[in-house]
Design a protein around this motif. Sequence first.
Motif, mmCIF file in Angstrom:
data_model
loop_
_atom_site.group_PDB
_atom_site.id
_atom_site.type_symbol
_atom_site.label_atom_id
_atom_site.label_comp_id
_atom_site.label_asym_id
_atom_site.label_seq_id
_atom_site.Cartn_x
_atom_site.Cartn_y
_atom_site.Cartn_z
ATOM 1 N N UNK A 50 29.491 -52.096 -9.411
ATOM 2 C CA UNK A 50 29.123 -53.166 -10.341
ATOM 3 C C UNK A 50 27.877 -53.888 -9.857
ATOM 4 N N UNK A 51 27.783 -54.120 -8.548
ATOM 5 C CA UNK A 51 26.625 -54.789 -7.969
ATOM 6 C C UNK A 51 25.358 -53.955 -8.144
ATOM 7 N N UNK A 52 25.489 -52.640 -7.965
ATOM 8 C CA UNK A 52 24.336 -51.747 -8.120
ATOM 9 C C UNK A 52 23.841 -51.766 -9.555
ATOM 10 N N UNK A 53 24.785 -51.688 -10.518
ATOM 11 C CA UNK A 53 24.385 -51.713 -11.927
ATOM 12 C C UNK A 53 23.747 -53.050 -12.293
ATOM 13 N N UNK A 54 24.296 -54.119 -11.752
ATOM 14 C CA UNK A 54 23.734 -55.440 -12.021
ATOM 15 C C UNK A 54 22.332 -55.552 -11.448
ATOM 16 N N UNK A 55 22.137 -54.990 -10.263
ATOM 17 C CA UNK A 55 20.820 -55.010 -9.632
ATOM 18 C C UNK A 55 19.804 -54.241 -10.459
ATOM 19 N N UNK A 56 20.221 -53.088 -10.989
ATOM 20 C CA UNK A 56 19.321 -52.285 -11.812
ATOM 21 C C UNK A 56 18.955 -53.028 -13.091
ATOM 22 N N UNK A 57 19.950 -53.697 -13.686
ATOM 23 C CA UNK A 57 19.704 -54.464 -14.916
ATOM 24 C C UNK A 57 18.725 -55.604 -14.657
ATOM 25 N N UNK A 58 18.905 -56.294 -13.557
ATOM 26 C CA UNK A 58 18.013 -57.393 -13.201
ATOM 27 C C UNK A 58 16.593 -56.888 -12.972
ATOM 28 N N UNK A 59 16.483 -55.712 -12.342
ATOM 29 C CA UNK A 59 15.165 -55.150 -12.061
ATOM 30 C C UNK A 59 14.425 -54.817 -13.342
#
Length: 290
Positions: A232-241
């Motif tokens: 979930x953290x990885x997906x959130x990081x990608x979305x933020x990027x």
Amino acid sequence: MKKIIALLVLSLTIISCNTSSKKQDLSYAYTGVNWDKYEGHTVEISVLDSTVARVHAVTETVFIKNGAFKIADTLKQIRNAYFGLYTPKGDFVYKQEFILEPGSLEFNLKEGNEKSTISGGKYNDIIYTSFLSNTDYNLKNKTFSDYSKTLTQESFQVDSVRQKYSKLSKIVQDLKKEHYLNIYNNKTDSITSLLAFSKLGYTDEIEQFLDVLEKQFGKGNPEIYLARNTYKMIRKSKTMTKSVGVGSVIKDFSSKNLKGKTFKLSNVLKENKYVGGSEEAFVKLDELLN
């Protein structure tokens, strides 16, 4: 990657949960020997969690006295864990991965070693000890380590230097993944597979195989729970990027790393110019925070 996925798919048909009606003794007694140079320092065992703090101590702080220490308790779950060493003032010295498991372990800081040699324990032998004695891995890891020690923040800005660093790092990481994949597919028992799975890396292709382990251990198992939240953290990081352009301001936040120290995202970004948005960069940032 195709090889990894194919082996994982094949393994789904042969996973078995080796449970027993007999209640397992989860008590442990860990000892440390030859720690004289760290006399008066303290040791602590921690595991990763998915809270903001990101770490959780599972033992009381223990002092090194006369070059030795002993930690004895009863654990709740067999887990991937970290052995942490701290100065008498509480400052972080180093951390070392190991498996928190019942029984007896010895942390031997042999002369000349930067970190201790861990002996004893079924899962530590399978996950770490057998691999750390591999000659090919040790040679390649030393090459990478020696090169890393020569780098500075300035030299890392040079493309050729970063490329060599990435190449040497990939060689070491590929050897580790191959080792963990073999363990996962060996199916000595389901716990071994669970412990090795979390070390295969976090990719979309591999995430689906968490479902099998989750059926065996349940959503509440800390290793399963941590893996799910890491994705979930990885997906959130990608979305933020994707949503934040170059030069945009990212909302600052504070947290703690494995050393127990509080950090601010703004300070990390200031001190490390190379912070990307790919999964590899996300892991790199995580390494910096740890």
